[in-house]
Design a protein around this motif. Structure first.
Motif, short mmCIF file in Angstrom:
data_model
loop_
_atom_site.label_atom_id
_atom_site.label_comp_id
_atom_site.label_asym_id
_atom_site.label_seq_id
_atom_site.Cartn_x
_atom_site.Cartn_y
_atom_site.Cartn_z
N PRO A 2 37.72 59.15 28.02
CA PRO A 2 36.65 59.59 28.91
C PRO A 2 36.18 58.45 29.81
O PRO A 2 35.99 57.32 29.35
CB PRO A 2 35.54 60.05 27.98
N CYS A 3 35.99 58.78 31.08
CA CYS A 3 35.58 57.78 32.08
C CYS A 3 34.35 58.26 32.83
O CYS A 3 34.03 59.44 32.82
CB CYS A 3 36.69 57.56 33.09
N VAL A 4 33.73 57.33 33.49
CA VAL A 4 32.61 57.65 34.36
C VAL A 4 32.80 56.89 35.67
O VAL A 4 33.30 55.77 35.69
CB VAL A 4 31.25 57.31 33.69
N PRO A 35 36.08 48.83 41.91
CA PRO A 35 36.56 48.95 40.53
C PRO A 35 35.78 48.07 39.57
O PRO A 35 35.32 46.99 39.93
CB PRO A 35 38.01 48.48 40.61
N MET A 36 35.65 48.55 38.34
CA MET A 36 34.98 47.78 37.29
C MET A 36 35.94 47.36 36.18
O MET A 36 35.54 46.65 35.27
CB MET A 36 33.83 48.61 36.70
N GLN A 37 37.19 47.81 36.25
CA GLN A 37 38.20 47.44 35.25
C GLN A 37 39.26 46.59 35.93
O GLN A 37 39.47 46.69 37.13
CB GLN A 37 38.84 48.68 34.63
N GLU A 38 39.96 45.80 35.14
CA GLU A 38 41.02 44.94 35.67
C GLU A 38 42.38 45.54 35.31
O GLU A 38 42.62 45.90 34.17
CB GLU A 38 40.91 43.54 35.09
N VAL A 48 44.22 45.86 31.84
CA VAL A 48 44.30 44.58 31.13
C VAL A 48 43.41 44.59 29.90
O VAL A 48 43.83 44.25 28.80
CB VAL A 48 43.93 43.41 32.08
N ASP A 49 42.17 44.99 30.08
CA ASP A 49 41.21 44.98 28.98
C ASP A 49 40.18 46.07 29.26
O ASP A 49 39.49 46.02 30.28
CB ASP A 49 40.54 43.62 28.88
N VAL A 50 40.09 47.05 28.40
CA VAL A 50 39.17 48.16 28.63
C VAL A 50 37.75 47.74 28.27
O VAL A 50 37.50 47.25 27.18
CB VAL A 50 39.58 49.39 27.78
N GLY A 57 30.04 55.54 25.44
CA GLY A 57 31.40 55.61 24.93
C GLY A 57 32.43 55.83 26.03
O GLY A 57 33.61 55.97 25.76
N PHE A 58 31.99 55.89 27.28
CA PHE A 58 32.87 56.12 28.42
C PHE A 58 33.37 54.79 28.98
O PHE A 58 32.72 53.76 28.84
CB PHE A 58 32.17 56.86 29.55
N VAL A 59 34.51 54.85 29.63
CA VAL A 59 35.04 53.71 30.36
C VAL A 59 34.49 53.79 31.79
O VAL A 59 34.79 54.74 32.51
CB VAL A 59 36.58 53.72 30.40
#
Length: 126
Positions: A2-4, A35-38, A48-50, A57-59
């Motif tokens: 699950p993502c936001v 983006p907030m993730q790499e 790379v790293d969640v 609990g969301f990404v």
């Protein structure tokens, strides 16, 4: 997983401010993605790293800023609805949040092909 995604709908003046502040470009555009993730390479397999939000609990994938004024102009220009153009921009921005980009011909083709496939799938459901 699950993502936001945070979405800000604004006008040309608002997106121009974001574009100048974050990209050094003093112009309005249709959509900006933050983006907030790499990602080492595009897509989930390249993450790379969640970084998971411990409360929800969301990404958190990131933020998108969309100019409704530009979306309206582009919809008129391309001869389709505002909703279709908005869906296209959300798909485009989400791909950026997932590490895709269009800096060269190969990556642009890959991104455009995915956009077209997702747009066709979405059009069947509208």
């Amino acid at each position: 997983m699950p993502c936001v995604v945070n979405v800000l709908l604004t006008d040309d003046i608002g997106i121009r401010r974001y574009n100048l502040e974050h990209r050094g470009k003093d112009a309005a555009t249709d959509v900006l993605s933050f983006p907030m993730q790499e990602f080492g390479c595009p897509g989930w397999s390249g993450i790379v790293d969640v970084d998971i939000d411990l409360v929800s609990g969301f990404v958190p994938l990131g933020d998108m800023v969309i100019s409704v004024e530009t979306i309206q102009r582009q919809a008129d220009e391309f001869g389709h609805s505002i909703l279709q153009e908005l869906i296209h921009m959300v798909i485009h921005s989400t791909l950026h949040l997932l590490g895709y980009d269009h800096y060269d011909d190969e990556s642009e083709k890959e991104m455009r092909d995915i956009e077209a496939e997702l747009s066709r799938e979405r059009a069947l459901k509208i």
